[in-house]
Design a protein around this motif. Sequence first.
Motif, PDB file in Angstrom:
ATOM      1  N   GLY A  19       0.814  -1.215   0.000  1.00  0.00           N
ATOM      2  CA  GLY A  19       0.000   0.000   0.000  1.00  0.00           C
ATOM      3  C   GLY A  19       0.840   1.255   0.000  1.00  0.00           C
ATOM      4  O   GLY A  19       2.036   1.234  -0.263  1.00  0.00           O
ATOM      5  N   GLY A  20       0.184   2.365   0.276  1.00  0.00           N
ATOM      6  CA  GLY A  20       0.803   3.684   0.238  1.00  0.00           C
ATOM      7  C   GLY A  20      -0.082   4.627  -0.550  1.00  0.00           C
ATOM      8  O   GLY A  20      -0.998   4.205  -1.249  1.00  0.00           O
ATOM      9  N   LYS A  21       0.199   5.913  -0.408  1.00  0.00           N
ATOM     10  CA  LYS A  21      -0.623   6.931  -1.070  1.00  0.00           C
ATOM     11  C   LYS A  21      -0.668   6.720  -2.581  1.00  0.00           C
ATOM     12  O   LYS A  21      -1.706   6.907  -3.220  1.00  0.00           O
ATOM     13  N   ASP A  22       0.471   6.297  -3.162  1.00  0.00           N
ATOM     14  CA  ASP A  22       0.523   6.086  -4.609  1.00  0.00           C
ATOM     15  C   ASP A  22      -0.342   4.912  -5.075  1.00  0.00           C
ATOM     16  O   ASP A  22      -0.678   4.804  -6.246  1.00  0.00           O
ATOM     17  N   PHE A  23      -0.739   4.028  -4.153  1.00  0.00           N
ATOM     18  CA  PHE A  23      -1.616   2.902  -4.491  1.00  0.00           C
ATOM     19  C   PHE A  23      -3.057   3.146  -4.021  1.00  0.00           C
ATOM     20  O   PHE A  23      -3.903   2.264  -4.147  1.00  0.00           O
ATOM     21  N   ASN A  24      -3.304   4.329  -3.433  1.00  0.00           N
ATOM     22  CA  ASN A  24      -4.611   4.631  -2.842  1.00  0.00           C
ATOM     23  C   ASN A  24      -5.051   3.566  -1.844  1.00  0.00           C
ATOM     24  O   ASN A  24      -6.210   3.181  -1.773  1.00  0.00           O
ATOM     25  N   MET A  25      -4.073   3.056  -1.099  1.00  0.00           N
ATOM     26  CA  MET A  25      -4.328   2.055  -0.065  1.00  0.00           C
ATOM     27  C   MET A  25      -3.545   2.445   1.178  1.00  0.00           C
ATOM     28  O   MET A  25      -2.452   3.006   1.058  1.00  0.00           O
ATOM     29  N   PRO A  26      -4.095   2.160   2.350  1.00  0.00           N
ATOM     30  CA  PRO A  26      -3.305   2.430   3.566  1.00  0.00           C
ATOM     31  C   PRO A  26      -2.099   1.499   3.613  1.00  0.00           C
ATOM     32  O   PRO A  26      -2.138   0.396   3.068  1.00  0.00           O
ATOM     33  N   LEU A  27      -1.020   1.966   4.249  1.00  0.00           N
ATOM     34  CA  LEU A  27       0.153   1.108   4.427  1.00  0.00           C
ATOM     35  C   LEU A  27      -0.209   0.000   5.417  1.00  0.00           C
ATOM     36  O   LEU A  27      -0.700   0.277   6.506  1.00  0.00           O
ATOM     37  N   THR A  28       0.024  -1.230   5.022  1.00  0.00           N
ATOM     38  CA  THR A  28      -0.268  -2.359   5.901  1.00  0.00           C
ATOM     39  C   THR A  28       0.903  -3.334   5.888  1.00  0.00           C
ATOM     40  O   THR A  28       1.705  -3.357   4.953  1.00  0.00           O
ATOM     41  N   ILE A  52       5.544   5.949  11.290  1.00  0.00           N
ATOM     42  CA  ILE A  52       6.891   5.371  11.294  1.00  0.00           C
ATOM     43  C   ILE A  52       7.796   6.389  11.973  1.00  0.00           C
ATOM     44  O   ILE A  52       7.899   7.519  11.512  1.00  0.00           O
ATOM     45  N   ASP A  53       8.409   5.996  13.074  1.00  0.00           N
ATOM     46  CA  ASP A  53       9.253   6.901  13.865  1.00  0.00           C
ATOM     47  C   ASP A  53       8.542   8.224  14.149  1.00  0.00           C
ATOM     48  O   ASP A  53       9.118   9.301  14.025  1.00  0.00           O
ATOM     49  N   GLY A  54       7.264   8.145  14.492  1.00  0.00           N
ATOM     50  CA  GLY A  54       6.491   9.321  14.879  1.00  0.00           C
ATOM     51  C   GLY A  54       5.945  10.141  13.723  1.00  0.00           C
ATOM     52  O   GLY A  54       5.242  11.127  13.937  1.00  0.00           O
ATOM     53  N   SER A  59       0.004  10.420   4.194  1.00  0.00           N
ATOM     54  CA  SER A  59       0.342  10.967   2.883  1.00  0.00           C
ATOM     55  C   SER A  59       1.622  10.356   2.307  1.00  0.00           C
ATOM     56  O   SER A  59       2.161  10.854   1.321  1.00  0.00           O
ATOM     57  N   MET A  60       2.123   9.268   2.905  1.00  0.00           N
ATOM     58  CA  MET A  60       3.361   8.647   2.433  1.00  0.00           C
ATOM     59  C   MET A  60       3.119   7.708   1.260  1.00  0.00           C
ATOM     60  O   MET A  60       2.183   6.922   1.280  1.00  0.00           O
ATOM     61  N   THR A  61       4.013   7.802   0.274  1.00  0.00           N
ATOM     62  CA  THR A  61       3.994   6.795  -0.786  1.00  0.00           C
ATOM     63  C   THR A  61       4.692   5.538  -0.261  1.00  0.00           C
ATOM     64  O   THR A  61       5.345   5.565   0.784  1.00  0.00           O
ATOM     65  N   HIS A  62       4.566   4.461  -1.009  1.00  0.00           N
ATOM     66  CA  HIS A  62       5.202   3.203  -0.625  1.00  0.00           C
ATOM     67  C   HIS A  62       6.714   3.390  -0.503  1.00  0.00           C
ATOM     68  O   HIS A  62       7.319   2.961   0.481  1.00  0.00           O
ATOM     69  N   LEU A  63       7.311   4.071  -1.484  1.00  0.00           N
ATOM     70  CA  LEU A  63       8.758   4.283  -1.491  1.00  0.00           C
ATOM     71  C   LEU A  63       9.207   5.157  -0.322  1.00  0.00           C
ATOM     72  O   LEU A  63      10.232   4.876   0.322  1.00  0.00           O
ATOM     73  N   GLU A  64       8.440   6.214  -0.018  1.00  0.00           N
ATOM     74  CA  GLU A  64       8.779   7.074   1.123  1.00  0.00           C
ATOM     75  C   GLU A  64       8.764   6.281   2.421  1.00  0.00           C
ATOM     76  O   GLU A  64       9.650   6.441   3.273  1.00  0.00           O
ATOM     77  N   ALA A  65       7.778   5.411   2.570  1.00  0.00           N
ATOM     78  CA  ALA A  65       7.696   4.583   3.780  1.00  0.00           C
ATOM     79  C   ALA A  65       8.877   3.624   3.845  1.00  0.00           C
ATOM     80  O   ALA A  65       9.509   3.468   4.897  1.00  0.00           O
ATOM     81  N   GLN A  66       9.215   3.000   2.719  1.00  0.00           N
ATOM     82  CA  GLN A  66      10.372   2.093   2.680  1.00  0.00           C
ATOM     83  C   GLN A  66      11.652   2.823   3.059  1.00  0.00           C
ATOM     84  O   GLN A  66      12.460   2.312   3.838  1.00  0.00           O
ATOM     85  N   ASN A  67      11.839   4.012   2.496  1.00  0.00           N
ATOM     86  CA  ASN A  67      13.046   4.782   2.781  1.00  0.00           C
ATOM     87  C   ASN A  67      13.108   5.204   4.241  1.00  0.00           C
ATOM     88  O   ASN A  67      14.179   5.207   4.853  1.00  0.00           O
TER      89      ASN A  67
END
Length: 82
Positions: A19-28, A52-54, A59-67
């Motif tokens: 998921g992520g904002k770019d997939f229009n899905m919550p991060l799970t 993630i860390d507060g 509004s995070m994309t999948h890549l932003e969350a991974q990074n």
Amino acid sequence: MAYSVTLTGPGPWGFRLQGGKDFNMPLTISRITPGSKAAQSQMNQGDLVVAIDGVNTDSMTHLEAQNKIKSASHNLSLTLQK
């Protein structure tokens, strides 16, 4: 019900995100590796990643969350929701 998990670093942490904002899905949490740091915490497959860390993940994309997760070298703090 939101809860916090702190995994002691360094990685690998032992979980996969989907998921992520770019997939229009919550991060799970899509997968937890057996025997990993994530498996030894209360994390479960299907839990929503609220922060993630507060930092809020709305509004995070999948890549932003991974990074953000990759940049955590000592401890990784996650706020999750069942």
